[in-house]
Structures are given as C-alpha cells and as structure tokens.
Design a protein around this motif. Sequence first.
Motif, PDB file in Angstrom:
ATOM      1  N   TRP A  48      50.136  63.975  66.963  1.00 14.26           N
ATOM      2  CA  TRP A  48      50.767  62.757  67.487  1.00 14.26           C
ATOM      3  C   TRP A  48      51.331  62.932  68.888  1.00 14.26           C
ATOM      4  O   TRP A  48      51.000  62.137  69.793  1.00 14.26           O
ATOM      5  N   HIS A 100      49.302  62.316  61.428  1.00  8.04           N
ATOM      6  CA  HIS A 100      49.520  61.076  60.678  1.00  8.04           C
ATOM      7  C   HIS A 100      48.155  60.382  60.637  1.00  8.04           C
ATOM      8  O   HIS A 100      47.384  60.482  61.598  1.00  8.04           O
ATOM      9  N   TRP A 138      49.186  70.011  57.276  1.00  6.15           N
ATOM     10  CA  TRP A 138      49.559  68.853  56.454  1.00  6.15           C
ATOM     11  C   TRP A 138      49.113  67.543  57.050  1.00  6.15           C
ATOM     12  O   TRP A 138      48.890  67.420  58.241  1.00  6.15           O
ATOM     13  N   THR A 140      50.065  63.228  56.801  1.00  2.00           N
ATOM     14  CA  THR A 140      51.137  62.294  56.456  1.00  2.00           C
ATOM     15  C   THR A 140      50.707  60.902  56.892  1.00  2.00           C
ATOM     16  O   THR A 140      49.828  60.753  57.741  1.00  2.00           O
ATOM     17  N   PHE A 144      55.827  53.613  59.776  1.00  2.00           N
ATOM     18  CA  PHE A 144      57.004  53.192  60.548  1.00  2.00           C
ATOM     19  C   PHE A 144      56.659  52.478  61.850  1.00  2.00           C
ATOM     20  O   PHE A 144      57.468  51.759  62.392  1.00  2.00           O
ATOM     21  N   TRP A 187      58.025  61.840  55.780  1.00  2.00           N
ATOM     22  CA  TRP A 187      59.211  61.671  56.615  1.00  2.00           C
ATOM     23  C   TRP A 187      59.578  60.194  56.507  1.00  2.00           C
ATOM     24  O   TRP A 187      58.758  59.332  56.776  1.00  2.00           O
ATOM     25  N   GLU A 231      60.814  65.603  54.824  1.00  2.00           N
ATOM     26  CA  GLU A 231      61.372  66.057  56.105  1.00  2.00           C
ATOM     27  C   GLU A 231      62.691  65.328  56.368  1.00  2.00           C
ATOM     28  O   GLU A 231      62.695  64.151  56.701  1.00  2.00           O
ATOM     29  N   LYS A 233      65.982  63.783  58.028  1.00  2.00           N
ATOM     30  CA  LYS A 233      66.420  63.309  59.360  1.00  2.00           C
ATOM     31  C   LYS A 233      67.489  62.250  59.123  1.00  2.00           C
ATOM     32  O   LYS A 233      67.277  61.332  58.334  1.00  2.00           O
ATOM     33  N   GLU A 267      63.339  70.364  60.373  1.00  2.00           N
ATOM     34  CA  GLU A 267      63.075  70.219  61.813  1.00  2.00           C
ATOM     35  C   GLU A 267      64.355  70.463  62.605  1.00  2.00           C
ATOM     36  O   GLU A 267      65.403  69.889  62.310  1.00  2.00           O
ATOM     37  N   HIS A 270      66.189  67.457  64.103  1.00  2.00           N
ATOM     38  CA  HIS A 270      66.785  66.616  63.048  1.00  2.00           C
ATOM     39  C   HIS A 270      68.079  67.249  62.527  1.00  2.00           C
ATOM     40  O   HIS A 270      69.028  66.547  62.208  1.00  2.00           O
ATOM     41  N   ASP A 295      59.366  72.083  61.260  1.00  2.00           N
ATOM     42  CA  ASP A 295      58.913  71.408  62.465  1.00  2.00           C
ATOM     43  C   ASP A 295      59.693  72.038  63.603  1.00  2.00           C
ATOM     44  O   ASP A 295      60.923  71.894  63.710  1.00  2.00           O
ATOM     45  N   ASP A 306      66.554  62.261  69.607  1.00  2.00           N
ATOM     46  CA  ASP A 306      65.498  63.149  69.117  1.00  2.00           C
ATOM     47  C   ASP A 306      64.491  63.386  70.240  1.00  2.00           C
ATOM     48  O   ASP A 306      63.458  62.738  70.305  1.00  2.00           O
ATOM     49  N   ASP A 338      56.321  70.172  66.283  1.00  2.00           N
ATOM     50  CA  ASP A 338      56.561  68.728  66.403  1.00  2.00           C
ATOM     51  C   ASP A 338      57.352  68.529  67.694  1.00  2.00           C
ATOM     52  O   ASP A 338      58.553  68.245  67.685  1.00  2.00           O
TER      53      ASP A 338
HETATM   54  C1  XUL Z   1      60.000  62.104  63.520  1.00  2.00           C
HETATM   55  C2  XUL Z   1      59.240  63.250  62.989  1.00  2.00           C
HETATM   56  C3  XUL Z   1      57.888  62.924  62.461  1.00  2.00           C
HETATM   57  C4  XUL Z   1      57.511  63.697  61.255  1.00  2.00           C
HETATM   58  C5  XUL Z   1      56.218  63.276  60.623  1.00  2.00           C
HETATM   59  O1  XUL Z   1      61.225  62.445  64.026  1.00  2.00           O
HETATM   60  O2  XUL Z   1      59.681  64.376  63.028  1.00  2.00           O
HETATM   61  O3  XUL Z   1      56.970  63.092  63.487  1.00  2.00           O
HETATM   62  O4  XUL Z   1      57.418  65.054  61.534  1.00  2.00           O
HETATM   63  O5  XUL Z   1      56.187  61.935  60.282  1.00  2.00           O
END
Ligand code: XUL
Length: 439
Positions: A48, A100, A138, A140, A144, A187, A231, A233, A267, A270, A295, A306, A338
């Motif tokens: 991403w 994703h 992984w 996902t 969102f 997440w 995950e 957050k 993460e 986070h 992450d 973030d 990430d």
């Molecule tokens: C958002 C985040 C995402 C997840 C995967 O803050 O960390 O990218 O890792 O949905």
Amino acid sequence: MSAFPGIDVIQYEGPESDNPLAFRWYNPDEVVAGRSMREHLRFSVVYWHTFRGTGSDPFGAGTMICPWDDGSDSVENACNRARAAFELFEKLQAPYYAFHDRDVAPEGGTLAESHRNFDAVAKVLQEEQQRSGVKLLWGTANMFSHPRFMHGAATSCNADVFAYAASQVKKCLEVTKELGGENYVFWGGREGYQTLYNTNMRRELDHLAKFFHMAIDYAKSIGFSGQFLIEPKPKEPTKHQYDSDAAACLNFLRSYDLLDSFKLNIEANHATLAGHTMMHELDYAGMQGALGSIDANTGDLLLGWDTDQFPTDYYLTTQTMLVILKHGGLGSGGVNFDAKVRRESFEPLDLFYAHIGGMDAFAKGLKVAAAILEENALGRLVEERYASWDSGIGAKIEAGEVGFAELEQYMLEKGEVAANASGRQELLEAIVNRYIDRA
Ligand code: XUL
Ligand code: CO
C-alpha cells in the motif's frame, strides 16, 4: 522492462561500507542466536505505501514518481504494477510482502467486478511469487477507504455494510489462501466511533465478534491454515478504535471466546498513539502468548499522528528485538515495513534507501539484542531485583500458601520491610549503549 534500472540486488558489504545501496548490517545468511538473520527477521514490504502511496498529505497533492504506473485504474496497470513490485522485493532481498485487496487490484463498479479484478491481479501475483520465490506474509481487506464504510465495516450501524464486508473478507481469505499467505490481518480501520451520542457500543462489539467467528469458520471450511492477527490502534481515522491496544484486544478476544484463534500484529506508531512504547505492547502481547507479527515503522513525536516513518533508531529496533527474542521469535509473523517515504522523498531510489535503512536498523537491533540476552546483561539484574520472591515469604505468596492473616502475622513479627534496592535504571540504559557500541 525494468522498473528500477541501474539498481542491482542489494548486497551485504559490512558496517564499514559507505555505499548507500548496500546492506551494512543485514547479512541474510549470518547466524545470530542459532538462526539466520533471514529466518529471525522475515522482512516484508507493504504494497500500500510502497506501490499505492502517492505522497499526498491532507494539505497537498501526491509527489511520488512511479515510471511503471500509467496512473489509471485499469487491471492492466495493476498487473504492471505487480511486476514492478516484485522487482523491488527481489532487489531488496525481502522474502515477503503484504497487501490489502484494494491495493493490488482496483475496486470495480460492483462487488462481482471487484472480485474479478482481484482474481486477475492475483494470477500475476501467483506467477511473480513462483518466479521470484517471494512469499505472501499476509493479506487483508481494505474496509475503510470506500465511502460505504463511513460508519465502520463489521461495526457499522448499517447491516448491509456488515454483509458487504463479510463478502470482501471471504474473497480476500480465498485469495490469501491461494497465494499461500501465512497470516491474515484485521486492522479495524473504522471499527470504532466518532461520538458515543450515536453509538451502541455493546451492539457494535457483539457484531465485531460475530464477524470474527464467521471468518474463522469460513477459513476452516476452505482449509486456510494461516494465523489470524488483529492489529491494535487506538485512533485514526476514528476518535476511538475498539482494537485500541494489546490489552484491549486481548480483553475483547477473551470475552468473545476468540483467544485461541488470534494473535496480535503490533505496530510501533500505533503503540505511540496509544501512549505506550513498542516494547510495552510487544511484552504485553508476548506474555499472553499472543505475539504474532510486527508492523515496523516509527512516528514523529512532534507531529503526533500516524506518520508511518521508516524505523532507523537503534534503540527502537534493539528494544523490539529484545522482546521478540525473549518471547521466542515471530513464528509465522515477520518484520513488515508498514512505512512510507516522506512526501519530499519522491523518487523510486528513495524506496531503496528507506527499506535498506530499516532492514539494517533491524539487523543491528537483532545483533545487539541477541548479545544482551546471551550474556544475560539485563536479565541478571532483573533476576536479582525479584530475588525476594524466590524463597521465604515471597515464595509462599506465589505458591498460594498464605493469606492476609498470615502476612499480618509475618509483618508483626518482622516489624519493618527488608531494605529496598536501587532500580539502577541509568546503569541499565548505559549497558544497552555499551552493547549498541559493540555490535
Ligand atoms: C493503518 C495500518 C494498516 C494496517 C493494515 O494504520 O497500520 O495499514 O497495517 O490494514
Ligand atoms: Co499497520
């Protein structure tokens, strides 16, 4: 055609090298604490930020130069992008990647069309995985970004959105299985609330748990044996997210009989947003047997949101690896970057500098942590600190042999507690410095 012409596979040259396109610490085959660095770290590049990130921020347009991308939303462009992505993964010697569904393939006009787009790109991902040997850490589902998820996905007040999200996760589980994904991540992007005035929190959490149970059942039915990860957050994009930190996630999982099916993907940025350190989150997950993956990134304390920056701080990577090694490693998880380059670092070359810097920082952190653990440099002091629990009254309390009455009797006889010892924080911090100097 090469997406990154003029850049070869990044090689290890050792700490003295001043070549910015070489590893100084990451030496994949080097054995540290009984395993190769490749096996310990299981590096993963995210799709991403690296291939869909434009460099835009809330105040300005994208800046990234991506010569391999025609800027369109076509499936053909998505397939070309996938080939460019694998060139980067290979040149970085990254054994894994993560995505994703909507990063790798464009959203269609209907759910059926989105499924078809995803299948078409997954075919190329499969070919590229086989050609290169790079594996999927992984998958996902992005639940969102699209406006339909404005109130959340599994926790939306709109039941149709729950059904849509379920369809999306079903498809993403199938593709993740097809591609040999070793984990599947949730997440909770918008699984939370902006105001409690309009929120039935109890109902939303019940729905979230139902959603996870359905995912587990479906995974079983198709024979997907990867590890499910949540995950944590605390906020962003919503003001409160239900998976706010490791402790909140574990409490949720325990309450809804989901503990056996999930681990956590921790993460760094986070953790900071939750008001914790990465070390805290990792240790909390680890002590409950729920440390699944990380992450890898870092925030900026002066910005406070973030920022997903690449981790280059040796203290952060040392602390992270200390806790990971202490809890026996990452299992099927990995060190997943990430992280995104800054808006001002807009050239393809910056993707290399960023990942090399992060990989080196983790490799050094691994070496430092392994040396600290091997020589029990911190552990010895911790053991001494708790020595009063190893015998006498401490051992009796731990064994459940005494209650308040016996403890009062003990203290009445003794009169005052044994002298406290120093916590030695400054010494311990200096010891960590010594190991960082030495590695
Ligand atoms: C958002 C985040 C995402 C997840 C995967 O803050 O960390 O990218 O890792 O949905
Ligand atoms: Co993440």
